[in-house]
Design an enzyme around this catalytic site. Sequence first.
Site, short mmCIF file in Angstrom:
data_model
loop_
_atom_site.label_atom_id
_atom_site.label_comp_id
_atom_site.label_asym_id
_atom_site.label_seq_id
_atom_site.Cartn_x
_atom_site.Cartn_y
_atom_site.Cartn_z
N GLY A 99 38.05 19.56 -15.90
CA GLY A 99 39.04 18.96 -15.27
C GLY A 99 39.38 17.61 -15.85
CD GLN B 55 39.36 11.47 -15.96
OE1 GLN B 55 39.57 12.55 -15.67
NE2 GLN B 55 38.06 11.37 -16.25
CB CYS C 213 33.13 11.14 -14.72
SG CYS C 213 34.73 10.64 -14.57
CG LEU C 214 35.94 14.09 -19.49
CD1 LEU C 214 37.25 15.00 -19.74
CD2 LEU C 214 34.76 14.99 -20.25
CG HIS D 119 35.21 14.39 -10.17
ND1 HIS D 119 34.06 14.17 -10.34
CD2 HIS D 119 36.10 14.00 -11.24
CE1 HIS D 119 33.86 13.37 -11.64
NE2 HIS D 119 35.17 13.35 -12.08
CD GLU D 120 39.44 16.18 -12.42
OE1 GLU D 120 38.34 16.64 -12.97
OE2 GLU D 120 39.88 15.01 -12.52
CG HIS E 3 39.39 10.65 -11.85
ND1 HIS E 3 38.82 9.60 -12.23
CD2 HIS E 3 38.77 11.92 -12.24
CE1 HIS E 3 37.56 9.90 -12.93
NE2 HIS E 3 37.77 11.05 -12.92
#
Length: 157
Positions: free
Chosen positions: A47, A52, A100-101, A142-143, A146
């Site tokens: 994702g 991000q 997480c990226l 999670h997204e 963000h």
Amino acid sequence: TRTLAIATHDAPILHQRAQEVGDIQVHAIQTLLDEMLTTMQAANGVGIAAPQVFVPLRIIIVASQPNKRYPDAPFMEPIAMINPEILWQSDTTCSGWEGCLSVPDTRAQVKRAERLRIRYWTRTGEQVEAEYSGFVARIIQHECDHLDGILFPERLE
Ligand SMILES: O=C(O)C[C@@H](Cc1ccccc1)C(=O)SCC(=O)c1ccccc1
Ligand SMILES: [Zn+2]
């Protein structure tokens, strides 16, 4: 298609609320959607959210697929969700591993709603409502966090 730079957790944009996408902008963001997908895939993510890649807009991509970290993740075609709104989420929760990226080399168990109902615009600008559960519901939560400036370590008990 370009890959974009990914913000790390000290970047202010990851701690702010992202702005809604106007309906006339949906046409203008097609390239961004392709670049977000390419960037996510290059980083082996499941994702990604626009903040991000330093774009303060309410856009996410959800793309669960089995990978070495998650061999039992369900496979799905990547879905771009514009202006996603979680309409309902179950009281039932479950804990699962997240990464997480934007928070490299960190994994933790996070409690999330097991099921949810979400409304969003597709990349062709139509409004859709759908229900998800399990790992895909986890990625969506999670997204969406963000988009509200919340990173998963803030969700730990
Ligand atoms: O930073 C992101 O939004 C991407 C993130 C999405 C995510 C992974 C796991 C649970 C919820 C949301 C990632 O893809 S991190 C890399 C990854 O593939 C992974 C990491 C830990 C567990 C499972 C997958
Ligand atoms: Zn993340």
